[in-house]
Design a protein around this motif. Sequence first.
Motif, PDB file in Angstrom:
ATOM      1  N   GLU A   1      29.551 -22.078  11.128  1.00 25.16           N
ATOM      2  CA  GLU A   1      30.565 -22.658  12.009  1.00 25.16           C
ATOM      3  C   GLU A   1      31.061 -23.985  11.429  1.00 25.16           C
ATOM      4  OE1 GLU A   1      31.870 -21.214  14.785  1.00 25.16           O
ATOM      5  OE2 GLU A   1      30.704 -19.504  14.069  1.00 25.16           O
ATOM      6  N   GLN A   2      32.275 -24.367  11.826  1.00 21.15           N
ATOM      7  CA  GLN A   2      32.838 -25.626  11.378  1.00 21.15           C
ATOM      8  C   GLN A   2      31.917 -26.778  11.775  1.00 21.15           C
ATOM      9  OE1 GLN A   2      37.015 -25.512  11.993  1.00 21.15           O
ATOM     10  NE2 GLN A   2      37.308 -27.691  11.621  1.00 21.15           N
ATOM     11  N   ASN A   3      31.856 -27.792  10.918  1.00 20.75           N
ATOM     12  CA  ASN A   3      31.033 -28.999  11.092  1.00 20.75           C
ATOM     13  C   ASN A   3      29.543 -28.751  10.872  1.00 20.75           C
ATOM     14  OD1 ASN A   3      33.287 -30.672  11.722  1.00 20.75           O
ATOM     15  ND2 ASN A   3      33.268 -29.840  13.803  1.00 20.75           N
TER      16      ASN A   3
ATOM     17  N   ARG B   1      40.791 -20.785   2.620  1.00 18.44           N
ATOM     18  CA  ARG B   1      40.324 -22.069   2.090  1.00 18.44           C
ATOM     19  C   ARG B   1      39.275 -22.708   2.992  1.00 18.44           C
ATOM     20  NH1 ARG B   1      43.323 -26.365   4.915  1.00 18.44           N
ATOM     21  NH2 ARG B   1      42.958 -27.978   3.352  1.00 18.44           N
ATOM     22  N   ALA B   2      38.472 -23.525   2.340  1.00 16.34           N
ATOM     23  CA  ALA B   2      37.477 -24.319   3.063  1.00 16.34           C
ATOM     24  C   ALA B   2      37.513 -25.715   2.474  1.00 16.34           C
ATOM     25  CB  ALA B   2      36.093 -23.703   2.899  1.00 16.34           C
ATOM     26  N   VAL B   3      37.186 -26.699   3.296  1.00 14.37           N
ATOM     27  CA  VAL B   3      37.058 -28.065   2.803  1.00 14.37           C
ATOM     28  C   VAL B   3      35.646 -28.533   3.120  1.00 14.37           C
ATOM     29  CG1 VAL B   3      37.838 -30.457   3.000  1.00 14.37           C
ATOM     30  CG2 VAL B   3      39.509 -28.591   3.085  1.00 14.37           C
ATOM     31  N   LEU B   4      34.909 -28.902   2.066  1.00 15.66           N
ATOM     32  CA  LEU B   4      33.544 -29.389   2.230  1.00 15.66           C
ATOM     33  C   LEU B   4      33.508 -30.895   2.063  1.00 15.66           C
ATOM     34  CD1 LEU B   4      31.280 -26.872   0.252  1.00 15.66           C
ATOM     35  CD2 LEU B   4      31.636 -27.019   2.705  1.00 15.66           C
ATOM     36  N   ASN B   5      32.893 -31.568   3.005  1.00 17.57           N
ATOM     37  CA  ASN B   5      32.696 -33.005   2.926  1.00 17.57           C
ATOM     38  C   ASN B   5      31.337 -33.234   2.279  1.00 17.57           C
ATOM     39  OD1 ASN B   5      32.114 -35.715   3.335  1.00 17.57           O
ATOM     40  ND2 ASN B   5      32.950 -35.765   5.409  1.00 17.57           N
ATOM     41  N   CYS B   6      31.365 -33.647   1.019  1.00 23.27           N
ATOM     42  CA  CYS B   6      30.125 -33.887   0.272  1.00 23.27           C
ATOM     43  C   CYS B   6      30.006 -35.388   0.002  1.00 23.27           C
ATOM     44  CB  CYS B   6      30.128 -33.109  -1.043  1.00 23.27           C
ATOM     45  SG  CYS B   6      30.332 -31.326  -0.845  1.00 23.27           S
TER      46      CYS B   6
ATOM     47  N   ILE C   1      38.681 -19.571  -1.104  1.00 20.73           N
ATOM     48  CA  ILE C   1      37.612 -18.588  -0.898  1.00 20.73           C
ATOM     49  C   ILE C   1      38.201 -17.209  -0.606  1.00 20.73           C
ATOM     50  CG2 ILE C   1      35.852 -20.213  -0.089  1.00 20.73           C
ATOM     51  CD1 ILE C   1      36.679 -19.458   2.800  1.00 20.73           C
ATOM     52  N   PRO C   2      37.484 -16.143  -0.998  1.00 19.98           N
ATOM     53  CA  PRO C   2      37.914 -14.797  -0.617  1.00 19.98           C
ATOM     54  C   PRO C   2      37.453 -14.491   0.809  1.00 19.98           C
ATOM     55  CG  PRO C   2      35.953 -14.649  -1.963  1.00 19.98           C
ATOM     56  CD  PRO C   2      36.321 -16.106  -1.907  1.00 19.98           C
TER      57      PRO C   2
ATOM     58  N   GLU D   1      39.198 -21.932   7.030  1.00 22.35           N
ATOM     59  CA  GLU D   1      40.374 -21.089   7.185  1.00 22.35           C
ATOM     60  C   GLU D   1      40.195 -19.832   6.355  1.00 22.35           C
ATOM     61  OE1 GLU D   1      43.692 -23.520   6.090  1.00 22.35           O
ATOM     62  OE2 GLU D   1      43.511 -24.820   7.847  1.00 22.35           O
ATOM     63  N   LEU D   2      41.057 -18.824   6.584  1.00 19.15           N
ATOM     64  CA  LEU D   2      40.903 -17.536   5.907  1.00 19.15           C
ATOM     65  C   LEU D   2      40.838 -17.649   4.388  1.00 19.15           C
ATOM     66  CD1 LEU D   2      43.090 -15.043   7.950  1.00 19.15           C
ATOM     67  CD2 LEU D   2      40.613 -15.061   7.710  1.00 19.15           C
TER      68      LEU D   2
END
Length: 197
Positions: free
Chosen positions: A40-42, A16-21, A30-31, A13-14
């Motif tokens: 790209e997502q995924n 925020r990001a969610v990382l699956n670690c 994030i800026p 998203e503009l």
Amino acid sequence: MIAFLEGTLEVKELARAVLNCGGIGYEVTIPLSSFDRLPEQNKTCRLLIHHHITEADQKLYGFVTESERDMFTHLITINGVGPKLAVAALSGLPVNELRRAVVTGDLKTICSISGIGKKSAERIIVELRDRLDTPDQLDAFVTPAQPGGDSRLRDAALALQALGQSPDAAATKVKAVAQNLTPDMPVEEIIRRALTR
């Protein structure tokens, strides 16, 4: 402290990001400058992290480039400029443009950032000018075709600096290797070739 996160980009998203670690989802603010360079997502994504801890809470701020994270950490040392405003600054102006505005005392450009008034802009210029008034050797890897620069070259130069090379020497050696760079050459190979020069 968390230096970086690498995993699957679950949410993009503009702001925020969610990382699956490894099965753990890390929410990262994030800026806009970093959002524009996310995969790209995924897809697999790597973000440099600033782990901000206060008495009230803790948040992760993520950046695609070292220069963005450096500027962020510089900005939040200024009285009255918190992480939220620092993210707004990086979202409003590219790092190189923000650096130029600070070094040249361009008050108008800094005031154009949402949330930054004249007093805050003056404080940013006064407190950061001396710290930023040195050329960033990694900017040498920025080209019109790749405004963020080739991340492999930047990573290799940073690795050489971590091995004790001066910023100038690291940049010179990596630039020499870059002349024969191929699209599939890994960072490790760039470092190996640079060390033999």
